[in-house]
Scaffold this active site. Structure first.
Site, PDB file in Angstrom:
ATOM      1  NE  ARG A   1      -2.478   1.752   9.636  1.00 22.26           N
ATOM      2  CZ  ARG A   1      -3.442   0.835   9.413  1.00 22.26           C
ATOM      3  NH1 ARG A   1      -4.096   0.892   8.376  1.00 22.26           N
ATOM      4  NH2 ARG A   1      -3.573  -0.617  10.035  1.00 22.26           N
TER       5      ARG A   1
ATOM      6  CB  CYS B   1      -9.322  -9.599   2.558  1.00 24.83           C
ATOM      7  SG  CYS B   1      -9.364  -8.931   4.261  1.00 24.83           S
TER       8      CYS B   1
ATOM      9  CB  CYS C   1     -13.708  -4.189   1.326  1.00 30.46           C
ATOM     10  SG  CYS C   1     -14.405  -5.631   1.710  1.00 30.46           S
TER      11      CYS C   1
ATOM     12  CE  LYS D   1      -8.145   3.342   9.175  1.00 29.61           C
ATOM     13  NZ  LYS D   1      -9.287   2.416   8.686  1.00 29.61           N
TER      14      LYS D   1
ATOM     15  NE  ARG E   1      -3.586  -0.153   2.649  1.00 32.25           N
ATOM     16  CZ  ARG E   1      -3.996  -0.787   3.616  1.00 32.25           C
ATOM     17  NH1 ARG E   1      -3.808  -0.389   4.837  1.00 32.25           N
ATOM     18  NH2 ARG E   1      -4.742  -1.882   3.386  1.00 32.25           N
TER      19      ARG E   1
ATOM     20  CE  LYS F   1      -7.703   0.053  11.783  1.00 35.67           C
ATOM     21  NZ  LYS F   1      -8.350  -0.676  10.599  1.00 35.67           N
TER      22      LYS F   1
ATOM     23  CB  CYS G   1     -12.129  -1.622   4.938  1.00 36.01           C
ATOM     24  SG  CYS G   1     -11.042  -2.658   6.121  1.00 36.01           S
TER      25      CYS G   1
ATOM     26  CB  CYS H   1     -14.587  -8.985   7.410  1.00 35.45           C
ATOM     27  SG  CYS H   1     -13.708  -7.635   7.635  1.00 35.45           S
TER      28      CYS H   1
END
Length: 575
Positions: free
Chosen positions: A152, A443, A437, A219, A83, A217, A486, A482
């Site tokens: 991120r 994934c 996603c 954001k 990424r 994380k 995302c 899931c």
């Protein structure tokens, strides 16, 4: 903020997770990564898997072939996702062309735009990972901290409007992105062959992050009220610039957003950030440090499922959060100023404000590829080569071609049409605003399909909207494999959340503007039954909706019990 942080705080009696111990012992995120990458093979150890995230990569495997290969006693087909960190989603034409070459040289021939304005590559083999990262850096971009327990990629309003507001947003996003990178030189030593010790160890002390970095994380999103395409309240730290005419008055600060959750774990849940303060322009970096410090020092380091800042906010309360932040910031806050968030349509042709145009190109699931009559990747490559337009990628998975001279509009339009790229004006609002996603087969967290079923789901939904005379309505459909959210599944009108193979949890009742969370209508519904269930609800919305009321607004007004009653009555009538 103190000048040096010796380590993150953990409440007495709390047992740290294995990830915390790994980070502490990693020698500044180095571990044995360099050795493992040089050892050959097709996969890495569990420790290396965890550390690779900080450098922008996840190890994955092809889940389509995994079962058959296991039956044949063969190893899984391991591969890596990579990424790119690119604040505000901005790319020069040269950078885009460099990433386009990388897709063929090191990955699976496709490029994917992420929901955080990044670029993602799939199908990278272990031996190609280091040269792929080097190729990204040759474009003057990086993959560092695109994943991992750090700040991120910073999202920002993607609209390439040439005015003081948007220039300031981009400048802020870039400054924050640069200043919030770790000081460790591990990335440069492992992937770019920097000589260890080239930067003295004293200059690599993580004065912001500490030796164990963040609990999870973090954001950040920054925008203005009239452009919430980034879903600013879904971030741990949402920053909204408030302007008074041509003067930046300051920033509204919202904390505690985050959409990830775990099925059957009620202590985990999605949450929108709470507006907590208004600060003057000069206080932004100090405020960001304060909020990150709050997460660093009080985030749960024993349970990674509850390690996001949102749980600190809820467990401690907004009054405590505000007082703690004021103490770190060094002065009392003004209350957040009133604001109304809006989501503009940035696809199609628009004026930039400097005599030039931008063109928003819709990209299903953000996947840039050549596939039969659709030759999107070839088209974007040719445009970058021929015209040199900068490209901005959006949190809605689309691409904006910028700085187009008005006299070039017709030829750009024709070029895209010749390559089978649909113009935004030919698409329904639903198709323009649907997000999905990647999910299967790459994934490892996916419980069911998302991207691969997006065309089917959009077609089914479009059929229902046409049936009820709603084709012109702006409705946001978001699909994840899931519950981690995302593509911001829990904001917007309708969310399909992967529950198990072939089944989704169905969420409704958010709003198109991203200011209200949706609620769960059904915990487990077969993929084939999703749109049968939505049919009577859309029928009633068409009949009962008030002027200007979105589908999510109507669902929220009708309420859970009212919607369930309508769905069950419709099911009983059909049987």
């Amino acid at each position: 903020m103190p000048d040096d942080i010796s380590g993150a705080l953990t409440p007495p009696g709390t047992k740290r997770s294995g990830a915390e111990a790994l980070k502490l012992a990693s020698r500044g995120l180095r571990g044995r990564l360099a050795e493992e990458l040089a050892e050959g093979g097709i996969q890495v150890s569990e420790d290396a898997y965890q550390l690779l995230k900080f450098h922008g990569s996840y190890e994955q495997f092809d889940r389509d072939t995994a079962t058959a290969r296991k039956q044949q006693k063969l190893e899984k087909e391991y591969q890596f996702m990579l990424r790119v960190r690119m604040p505000g989603g901005r790319l020069t034409a040269a950078q885009y062309l460099g990433l386009d070459r990388l897709a063929d040289d090191h990955a699976n021939g496709t490029i994917r735009i992420t929901s955080r304005q990044g670029i993602q590559f799939h199908g990278i083999l272990k031996g190609e990972l280091k040269p792929a990262i080097a190729a990204v850096n040759h474009t003057l971009l990086t993959t560092i901290c695109a994943c991992g327990d750090v700040s991120r990629n910073v999202t920002a309003s993607p609209a390439p409007i040439r005015d003081a507001r948007h220039e300031r947003l981009l400048a802020d996003a870039r400054e924050l992105s640069e200043l919030l990178k770790p000081k460790s030189r591990a990335y440069y030593e492992i992937f770019l062959d920097e000589t260890p010790g080239f930067v003295p160890e004293a200059e690599q002390v993580e004065t912001l992050y500490g030796p164990t970095y963040l609990p999870r994380k973090f954001k950040i999103g920054i925008t203005v009220p009239e452009d919430n395409t980034i879903d600013v309240l879904s971030n741990d730290l949402g920053i909204v610039a408030i302007w008074e005419g041509d003067r930046l008055a300051g920033y509204n600060i919202a904390v505690g957003g985050g959409l990830g959750m775990t099925h059957n774990k009620p202590r985990t849940y999605p949450r929108l950030a709470s507006p907590i303060a208004f600060i003057p322009p000069g206080g932004l970096l100090r405020m960001v440090h304060a909020v990150m410090g709050l997460h660093r020092d009080f985030g749960d380091r024993g349970d990674r499922r509850r390690a996001r800042l949102k749980y600190v906010v809820d467990d401690r309360g907004l009054d405590w959060v505000r007082a703690t932040l004021e103490d770190s910031y060094g002065e009392a806050f003004e209350p957040a100023r009133p604001m109304t968030l809006e989501v503009p349509d940035i696809l199609g042709w628009h004026e930039q404000g400097d005599g030039r145009l931008w063109l928003g190109v819709p990209i299903a699931s953000g996947r840039i590829l050549d596939d039969g009559p659709l030759r999107l990747r070839s088209a974007l490559r040719l445009i970058a080569q021929r015209y040199g337009y900068p490209i901005t990628v959006t949190p809605q998975h689309d691409a904006l071609l910028c700085d187009i001279a008005p006299e070039q509009r017709a030829e750009v339009t024709a070029l895209l049409a010749e390559h089978g790229v649909a113009a935004a004006e030919t698409m329904t609002p639903l198709a323009r605003f649907t997000l999905a996603c990647p999910a299967l087969p790459t994934c490892g967290l996916a419980l069911t399909e998302a991207e691969r079923l997006q065309p089917k789901h959009v077609a089914q939904m479009e059929g229902l909207l046409a049936k009820h005379g709603l084709s012109d309505r702006r409705i946001s459909l978001r699909i994840t494999g899931c519950p981690n959210g995302c593509v911001r599944t829990y904001t917007g009108d309708i969310g399909l959340v992967g529950r198990m193979p072939g089944y989704y949890a169905l969420y409704v009742g958010g709003d198109f503007e991203g200011t209200r969370l949706s609620f769960r209508l059904f915990d487990r519904i077969a993929e084939a039954a999703v749109f049968e269930t939505l049919d009577p609800l859309l029928r009633d919305y068409a009949a009962e909706g008030q002027p200007g009321e979105g589908f999510g607004d109507w669902c929220n007004r009708t309420g859970l019990e009212g919607l369930l009653g309508r769905a069950w009555r419709a099911q009983a009538a059909s049987t």
